[in-house]
Scaffold this motif. Sequence first.
Motif, PDB file in Angstrom:
ATOM      1  N   HIS A 134      91.928  -7.319 -75.024  1.00  0.00           N
ATOM      2  CA  HIS A 134      91.874  -7.535 -76.477  1.00  0.00           C
ATOM      3  C   HIS A 134      92.849  -8.621 -76.940  1.00  0.00           C
ATOM      4  CE1 HIS A 134      95.033  -4.575 -75.693  1.00  0.00           C
ATOM      5  NE2 HIS A 134      95.644  -5.084 -76.746  1.00  0.00           N
ATOM      6  N   ARG A 135      93.867  -8.914 -76.140  1.00  0.00           N
ATOM      7  CA  ARG A 135      94.869  -9.916 -76.527  1.00  0.00           C
ATOM      8  C   ARG A 135      94.371 -11.341 -76.345  1.00  0.00           C
ATOM      9  NH1 ARG A 135     100.246  -8.071 -77.120  1.00  0.00           N
ATOM     10  NH2 ARG A 135     100.832 -10.256 -77.007  1.00  0.00           N
ATOM     11  N   GLY A 136      93.356 -11.522 -75.501  1.00  0.00           N
ATOM     12  CA  GLY A 136      92.864 -12.858 -75.243  1.00  0.00           C
ATOM     13  C   GLY A 136      91.424 -12.833 -74.796  1.00  0.00           C
ATOM     14  N   PRO A 137      90.520 -12.814 -75.740  1.00  0.00           N
ATOM     15  CA  PRO A 137      89.099 -12.695 -75.385  1.00  0.00           C
ATOM     16  C   PRO A 137      88.451 -14.000 -74.908  1.00  0.00           C
ATOM     17  CG  PRO A 137      89.339 -12.843 -77.757  1.00  0.00           C
ATOM     18  CD  PRO A 137      90.728 -12.802 -77.183  1.00  0.00           C
ATOM     19  N   ASP A 138      89.177 -15.135 -74.993  1.00  0.00           N
ATOM     20  CA  ASP A 138      88.552 -16.419 -74.685  1.00  0.00           C
ATOM     21  C   ASP A 138      88.476 -16.720 -73.189  1.00  0.00           C
ATOM     22  OD1 ASP A 138      88.162 -16.941 -77.388  1.00  0.00           O
ATOM     23  OD2 ASP A 138      90.169 -17.792 -77.602  1.00  0.00           O
ATOM     24  N   PHE A 139      89.448 -16.236 -72.436  1.00  0.00           N
ATOM     25  CA  PHE A 139      89.440 -16.502 -70.994  1.00  0.00           C
ATOM     26  C   PHE A 139      90.430 -15.564 -70.325  1.00  0.00           C
ATOM     27  CE2 PHE A 139      90.764 -18.789 -67.128  1.00  0.00           C
ATOM     28  CZ  PHE A 139      89.515 -19.083 -66.583  1.00  0.00           C
ATOM     29  N   GLN A 140      90.069 -15.120 -69.132  1.00  0.00           N
ATOM     30  CA  GLN A 140      90.966 -14.283 -68.353  1.00  0.00           C
ATOM     31  C   GLN A 140      90.994 -14.801 -66.924  1.00  0.00           C
ATOM     32  OE1 GLN A 140      89.852 -10.324 -66.864  1.00  0.00           O
ATOM     33  NE2 GLN A 140      91.626  -9.595 -68.013  1.00  0.00           N
ATOM     34  N   SER A 141      92.198 -14.907 -66.375  1.00  0.00           N
ATOM     35  CA  SER A 141      92.316 -15.352 -64.996  1.00  0.00           C
ATOM     36  C   SER A 141      93.621 -14.843 -64.404  1.00  0.00           C
ATOM     37  CB  SER A 141      92.279 -16.884 -64.925  1.00  0.00           C
ATOM     38  OG  SER A 141      92.260 -17.308 -63.579  1.00  0.00           O
ATOM     39  N   ASP A 142      93.691 -14.897 -63.079  1.00  0.00           N
ATOM     40  CA  ASP A 142      94.909 -14.492 -62.400  1.00  0.00           C
ATOM     41  C   ASP A 142      95.104 -15.318 -61.144  1.00  0.00           C
ATOM     42  OD1 ASP A 142      92.861 -13.390 -60.913  1.00  0.00           O
ATOM     43  OD2 ASP A 142      93.682 -11.379 -60.859  1.00  0.00           O
ATOM     44  N   LEU A 143      96.293 -15.202 -60.595  1.00  0.00           N
ATOM     45  CA  LEU A 143      96.685 -15.970 -59.422  1.00  0.00           C
ATOM     46  C   LEU A 143      97.587 -15.089 -58.587  1.00  0.00           C
ATOM     47  CD1 LEU A 143      96.812 -18.890 -58.144  1.00  0.00           C
ATOM     48  CD2 LEU A 143      98.823 -19.252 -59.556  1.00  0.00           C
ATOM     49  N   TYR A 144      97.318 -15.031 -57.296  1.00  0.00           N
ATOM     50  CA  TYR A 144      98.135 -14.241 -56.389  1.00  0.00           C
ATOM     51  C   TYR A 144      98.612 -15.150 -55.270  1.00  0.00           C
ATOM     52  CZ  TYR A 144      99.701 -10.027 -53.997  1.00  0.00           C
ATOM     53  OH  TYR A 144     100.472  -9.047 -53.417  1.00  0.00           O
ATOM     54  N   ILE A 145      99.916 -15.418 -55.231  1.00  0.00           N
ATOM     55  CA  ILE A 145     100.498 -16.282 -54.210  1.00  0.00           C
ATOM     56  C   ILE A 145     101.658 -15.539 -53.566  1.00  0.00           C
ATOM     57  CG2 ILE A 145     101.666 -18.460 -53.737  1.00  0.00           C
ATOM     58  CD1 ILE A 145     100.353 -19.591 -56.233  1.00  0.00           C
ATOM     59  N   LYS A 146     101.567 -15.383 -52.255  1.00  0.00           N
ATOM     60  CA  LYS A 146     102.596 -14.676 -51.487  1.00  0.00           C
ATOM     61  C   LYS A 146     102.821 -13.305 -52.108  1.00  0.00           C
ATOM     62  CE  LYS A 146     104.573 -18.999 -49.986  1.00  0.00           C
ATOM     63  NZ  LYS A 146     105.662 -19.935 -50.079  1.00  0.00           N
ATOM     64  N   ASN A 147     103.970 -13.050 -52.687  1.00  0.00           N
ATOM     65  CA  ASN A 147     104.269 -11.740 -53.276  1.00  0.00           C
ATOM     66  C   ASN A 147     104.302 -11.795 -54.811  1.00  0.00           C
ATOM     67  OD1 ASN A 147     106.561 -13.296 -53.483  1.00  0.00           O
ATOM     68  ND2 ASN A 147     107.967 -11.610 -53.088  1.00  0.00           N
ATOM     69  N   ILE A 148     103.721 -12.846 -55.394  1.00  0.00           N
ATOM     70  CA  ILE A 148     103.743 -13.035 -56.844  1.00  0.00           C
ATOM     71  C   ILE A 148     102.330 -12.926 -57.406  1.00  0.00           C
ATOM     72  CG2 ILE A 148     104.351 -14.629 -58.719  1.00  0.00           C
ATOM     73  CD1 ILE A 148     106.777 -13.778 -57.069  1.00  0.00           C
ATOM     74  N   TYR A 149     102.183 -12.130 -58.453  1.00  0.00           N
ATOM     75  CA  TYR A 149     100.910 -12.027 -59.160  1.00  0.00           C
ATOM     76  C   TYR A 149     101.137 -12.486 -60.597  1.00  0.00           C
ATOM     77  CZ  TYR A 149      96.864 -10.083 -61.536  1.00  0.00           C
ATOM     78  OH  TYR A 149      95.734  -9.931 -62.303  1.00  0.00           O
ATOM     79  N   LEU A 150     100.296 -13.410 -61.074  1.00  0.00           N
ATOM     80  CA  LEU A 150     100.347 -13.882 -62.458  1.00  0.00           C
ATOM     81  C   LEU A 150      98.964 -13.711 -63.074  1.00  0.00           C
ATOM     82  CD1 LEU A 150     102.233 -17.269 -61.884  1.00  0.00           C
ATOM     83  CD2 LEU A 150     103.223 -15.119 -62.652  1.00  0.00           C
ATOM     84  N   GLY A 151      98.889 -12.935 -64.144  1.00  0.00           N
ATOM     85  CA  GLY A 151      97.627 -12.717 -64.842  1.00  0.00           C
ATOM     86  C   GLY A 151      97.759 -13.074 -66.307  1.00  0.00           C
TER      87      GLY A 151
END
Length: 190
Positions: A24-41
Amino acid sequence: GIFATINSDLSKKNLKLNLLKMRHRGPDFQSDLYIKNIYLGHNRLSIIDLNKRSNQPFTYNKYHIVYNGEVYNYKELINNHNLDISTMSDTEVVLKMYIKYGAKCLDYFNGMFAFVIYNENSGDVFVARDRLGIKPLYYANHNGSIIFSSEIAPIQNIVNSDFDDFGIRQYRKFRMTFKGYTIYKQIKMF
């Protein structure tokens, strides 16, 4: 909204499900990235640059950012600091200012924001929010990992947290909490 973890033992599917809790905070686009031990969504609500080139996580030269907010003086920063910009997004400006100045970049920002930057080259993670905490950022330690989120719900889905009597008293009296407290013992706020 942002959701990020460091050293999490959660599956990629579980991480993605927690990011979905803030759809609900961002209906325009959703994505994530997982590198080594870091997750960014990231859940994006497009405001300044509507182009998909500004979607997040945003990456430049192995620096990655998830960002929530607005830096009002981002156009001035581009000119005053000779930034080479390929988008019209303040996200890119925040990242390039960090690359140029490190933590001192915060001295130049006028706005409301919370962000997590991962430097893949060094392995460093830099987490910040605006001085007044207008854009909240919550965090918790869990089984040797750190979880960051724009909302408590995704963290609460992972961390079994008891109510914090002091945080509840703050909230009852002031309708907000202070000095990093929330109404949960294990979940804190920057």
